[in-house]
Write a protein that holds these residues in place. Structure first.
Motif, mmCIF file in Angstrom:
data_model
loop_
_atom_site.group_PDB
_atom_site.id
_atom_site.type_symbol
_atom_site.label_atom_id
_atom_site.label_comp_id
_atom_site.label_asym_id
_atom_site.label_seq_id
_atom_site.Cartn_x
_atom_site.Cartn_y
_atom_site.Cartn_z
ATOM 1 N N GLU A 58 0.843 -1.180 0.000
ATOM 2 C CA GLU A 58 0.000 0.000 0.000
ATOM 3 C C GLU A 58 0.883 1.236 0.000
ATOM 4 O OE1 GLU A 58 -3.512 2.097 2.664
ATOM 5 O OE2 GLU A 58 -2.858 0.093 3.151
ATOM 6 N N LYS A 59 0.688 2.088 -0.998
ATOM 7 C CA LYS A 59 1.462 3.324 -1.135
ATOM 8 C C LYS A 59 2.958 3.055 -1.043
ATOM 9 C CE LYS A 59 -2.199 6.233 0.595
ATOM 10 N NZ LYS A 59 -2.609 7.207 1.607
ATOM 11 N N ARG A 60 3.433 2.081 -1.810
ATOM 12 C CA ARG A 60 4.855 1.707 -1.903
ATOM 13 C C ARG A 60 5.422 1.078 -0.633
ATOM 14 N NH1 ARG A 60 8.124 6.650 -3.662
ATOM 15 N NH2 ARG A 60 9.480 5.448 -2.346
ATOM 16 N N VAL A 61 4.594 0.770 0.348
ATOM 17 C CA VAL A 61 5.084 0.112 1.568
ATOM 18 C C VAL A 61 4.602 -1.338 1.565
ATOM 19 C CG1 VAL A 61 5.058 0.091 4.090
ATOM 20 C CG2 VAL A 61 5.132 2.271 2.862
ATOM 21 N N THR A 93 9.964 -0.136 2.351
ATOM 22 C CA THR A 93 9.535 0.893 1.405
ATOM 23 C C THR A 93 10.103 0.526 0.044
ATOM 24 O OG1 THR A 93 9.507 2.548 3.145
ATOM 25 C CG2 THR A 93 9.582 3.357 0.873
ATOM 26 N N MET A 94 9.218 0.409 -0.926
ATOM 27 C CA MET A 94 9.591 -0.070 -2.245
ATOM 28 C C MET A 94 9.651 1.084 -3.242
ATOM 29 S SD MET A 94 9.648 -3.168 -1.230
ATOM 30 C CE MET A 94 10.107 -3.920 -2.762
ATOM 31 N N SER A 95 10.417 0.880 -4.294
ATOM 32 C CA SER A 95 10.415 1.846 -5.398
ATOM 33 C C SER A 95 9.201 1.543 -6.281
ATOM 34 C CB SER A 95 11.713 1.732 -6.196
ATOM 35 O OG SER A 95 11.818 0.450 -6.771
ATOM 36 N N ASP A 96 9.000 2.351 -7.300
ATOM 37 C CA ASP A 96 7.839 2.176 -8.186
ATOM 38 C C ASP A 96 8.084 1.199 -9.322
ATOM 39 O OD1 ASP A 96 6.097 3.900 -6.872
ATOM 40 O OD2 ASP A 96 6.946 5.659 -7.876
ATOM 41 N N ASP A 97 9.252 0.569 -9.371
ATOM 42 C CA ASP A 97 9.566 -0.247 -10.544
ATOM 43 C C ASP A 97 9.187 -1.724 -10.413
ATOM 44 O OD1 ASP A 97 11.550 -0.894 -8.759
ATOM 45 O OD2 ASP A 97 13.203 -0.713 -10.173
#
Length: 132
Positions: A58-61, A93-97
């Protein structure tokens, strides 16, 4: 005559998640392997079955939670314990890729493996070089 009263209280670490059950929450150890196609997380979560794991993005997390059902040996009384039982929780926390629709997870022998495939747009592209 002076009286020295030392009151010792055990405090919950600031980084520890709050619980409503009063139980312990452990931060599972993780290994991370990266390839051009994906990132794989391997987390130690002994005592957690596939039905008791919750993986959300959710939201890159990316949040991973595991619920442990405490072992209660029948007709036995615990005399000494070194193994602390509790639930697991860890966030990244993840990147968008990454392709969120293709994330997969499996658990085997107390290890949760989460595979995060890279989005096609994020994969490295080999550029061919020619002579002019």
């Amino acid at each position: 005559m002076t009286t020295d009263v030392t009151k010792t209280t055990e405090k919950t670490p600031v980084e520890a998640p709050e619980t409503t059950t009063g139980g312990r929450i452990y931060r599972p150890l993780a290994d991370i392997v990266e390839t051009p196609d994906a990132v794989t997380l391997m987390l130690e979560m002994p005592g957690v079955g596939a039905e008791d794991v919750d993986v959300t993005l959710e939201k890159r997390v990316l949040t991973i939670r595991g619920k442990v059902h405490p072992a209660q040996p029948e007709k036995l009384q615990l005399v000494y314990a070194e193994y602390g039982e509790g639930d697991y929780e860890r966030s990244f926390t993840m990147s968008d890729d990454f392709d969120a629709d293709k994330i997969s997870a499996s658990v085997s022998n107390g290890v949760l493996t989460v595979t995060l495939p890279r989005a096609v747009e994020a994969k490295p592209k080999k550029i061919a070089v020619t002579t002019a």
